[in-house]
Design a protein around this motif. Structure first.
Motif, PDB file in Angstrom:
ATOM      1  N   ARG A 206     -17.910  53.204 -21.609  1.00  0.00           N
ATOM      2  CA  ARG A 206     -17.382  51.842 -21.474  1.00  0.00           C
ATOM      3  C   ARG A 206     -18.489  50.910 -20.989  1.00  0.00           C
ATOM      4  O   ARG A 206     -19.263  51.270 -20.110  1.00  0.00           O
ATOM      5  CB  ARG A 206     -16.238  51.811 -20.462  1.00  0.00           C
ATOM      6  N   ILE A 207     -18.534  49.710 -21.549  1.00  0.00           N
ATOM      7  CA  ILE A 207     -19.622  48.784 -21.221  1.00  0.00           C
ATOM      8  C   ILE A 207     -19.590  48.367 -19.754  1.00  0.00           C
ATOM      9  O   ILE A 207     -20.631  48.258 -19.111  1.00  0.00           O
ATOM     10  CB  ILE A 207     -19.615  47.556 -22.163  1.00  0.00           C
TER      11      ILE A 207
ATOM     12  N   ARG B  14     -19.823  38.669 -28.395  1.00  0.00           N
ATOM     13  CA  ARG B  14     -18.979  38.877 -27.217  1.00  0.00           C
ATOM     14  C   ARG B  14     -18.187  40.156 -27.405  1.00  0.00           C
ATOM     15  O   ARG B  14     -17.910  40.570 -28.528  1.00  0.00           O
ATOM     16  CB  ARG B  14     -18.007  37.711 -27.035  1.00  0.00           C
ATOM     17  N   THR B  15     -17.812  40.762 -26.303  1.00  0.00           N
ATOM     18  CA  THR B  15     -17.102  42.037 -26.379  1.00  0.00           C
ATOM     19  C   THR B  15     -16.086  42.136 -25.261  1.00  0.00           C
ATOM     20  O   THR B  15     -15.984  41.247 -24.429  1.00  0.00           O
ATOM     21  CB  THR B  15     -18.116  43.206 -26.325  1.00  0.00           C
TER      22      THR B  15
ATOM     23  N   THR C  31     -16.721  43.882 -15.104  1.00  0.00           N
ATOM     24  CA  THR C  31     -15.593  43.611 -15.993  1.00  0.00           C
ATOM     25  C   THR C  31     -15.380  42.113 -16.154  1.00  0.00           C
ATOM     26  O   THR C  31     -15.179  41.617 -17.268  1.00  0.00           O
ATOM     27  CB  THR C  31     -14.312  44.272 -15.445  1.00  0.00           C
ATOM     28  N   ASP C  32     -15.434  41.370 -15.047  1.00  0.00           N
ATOM     29  CA  ASP C  32     -15.261  39.920 -15.097  1.00  0.00           C
ATOM     30  C   ASP C  32     -16.368  39.263 -15.919  1.00  0.00           C
ATOM     31  O   ASP C  32     -16.119  38.303 -16.653  1.00  0.00           O
ATOM     32  CB  ASP C  32     -15.240  39.331 -13.686  1.00  0.00           C
ATOM     33  N   ALA C  33     -17.596  39.756 -15.783  1.00  0.00           N
ATOM     34  CA  ALA C  33     -18.715  39.192 -16.535  1.00  0.00           C
ATOM     35  C   ALA C  33     -18.545  39.417 -18.030  1.00  0.00           C
ATOM     36  O   ALA C  33     -18.791  38.521 -18.841  1.00  0.00           O
ATOM     37  CB  ALA C  33     -20.032  39.802 -16.057  1.00  0.00           C
ATOM     38  N   VAL C  34     -18.095  40.607 -18.408  1.00  0.00           N
ATOM     39  CA  VAL C  34     -17.877  40.904 -19.824  1.00  0.00           C
ATOM     40  C   VAL C  34     -16.743  40.025 -20.360  1.00  0.00           C
ATOM     41  O   VAL C  34     -16.849  39.450 -21.446  1.00  0.00           O
ATOM     42  CB  VAL C  34     -17.572  42.399 -20.044  1.00  0.00           C
ATOM     43  N   ASP C  35     -15.657  39.897 -19.582  1.00  0.00           N
ATOM     44  CA  ASP C  35     -14.538  39.041 -19.990  1.00  0.00           C
ATOM     45  C   ASP C  35     -14.961  37.588 -20.115  1.00  0.00           C
ATOM     46  O   ASP C  35     -14.481  36.864 -20.992  1.00  0.00           O
ATOM     47  CB  ASP C  35     -13.381  39.144 -18.987  1.00  0.00           C
ATOM     48  N   GLY C  36     -15.852  37.140 -19.235  1.00  0.00           N
ATOM     49  CA  GLY C  36     -16.294  35.753 -19.229  1.00  0.00           C
ATOM     50  C   GLY C  36     -17.365  35.426 -20.252  1.00  0.00           C
ATOM     51  O   GLY C  36     -17.845  34.297 -20.313  1.00  0.00           O
ATOM     52  N   GLY C  37     -17.786  36.394 -21.038  1.00  0.00           N
ATOM     53  CA  GLY C  37     -18.784  36.144 -22.071  1.00  0.00           C
ATOM     54  C   GLY C  37     -20.205  36.163 -21.569  1.00  0.00           C
ATOM     55  O   GLY C  37     -21.129  35.718 -22.261  1.00  0.00           O
TER      56      GLY C  37
END
Length: 123
Positions: A6-7, A38-39, A24-30
């Protein structure tokens, strides 16, 4: 070990973020891009993937070299990726700019005092 992780776990294990929830928040926030797109946090990374990471203070462009879902020492974390030449040059250039131009309020810790505010207003 599997061929992908998982990233958000990988970012945490490679020590780009202090906690997994921050990753997780950083990945969600782009703030994290996988191969230019984006992922989502559950997306798997594989060796050879290109990641663009912005953790707020620094931006990296790294190639995934190893996989891990557990956080180890900093020495182990550095073996999980290699930074691209362009990214290294960009970070050095920004560090040089920060050295030449200091942010006016950078020296003040916490809430400014009346004296600190006056000094900021003079600038």
């Amino acid at each position: 070990m599997s061929d992908s992780v998982r990233i958000d776990k990988w970012l945490w294990a490679a020590r780009f973020f202090k906690t997994r929830s921050m990753a997780t928040d950083a990945v969600d926030g782009g703030k994290v891009r996988l191969n230019g797109e984006r992922t989502k946090p559950a997306r798997g990374v594989k060796t050879g993937d290109l990641l663009e990471i912005d953790n707020g203070s620094t931006e990296w462009e790294v190639v995934v070299e190893g996989l891990s879902d557990t956080r180890g020492s900093a020495a182990v974390a550095q073996t999980l990726y290699t930074e691209t030449e362009r990214s290294i040059a960009e970070r050095q250039k920004k560090a040089e700019q920060r050295k030449l131009f200091r942010e006016p309020g950078e020296a003040i810790k916490g809430r400014p005092t009346k004296r600190d505010r006056r000094q900021l207003d003079k600038l």
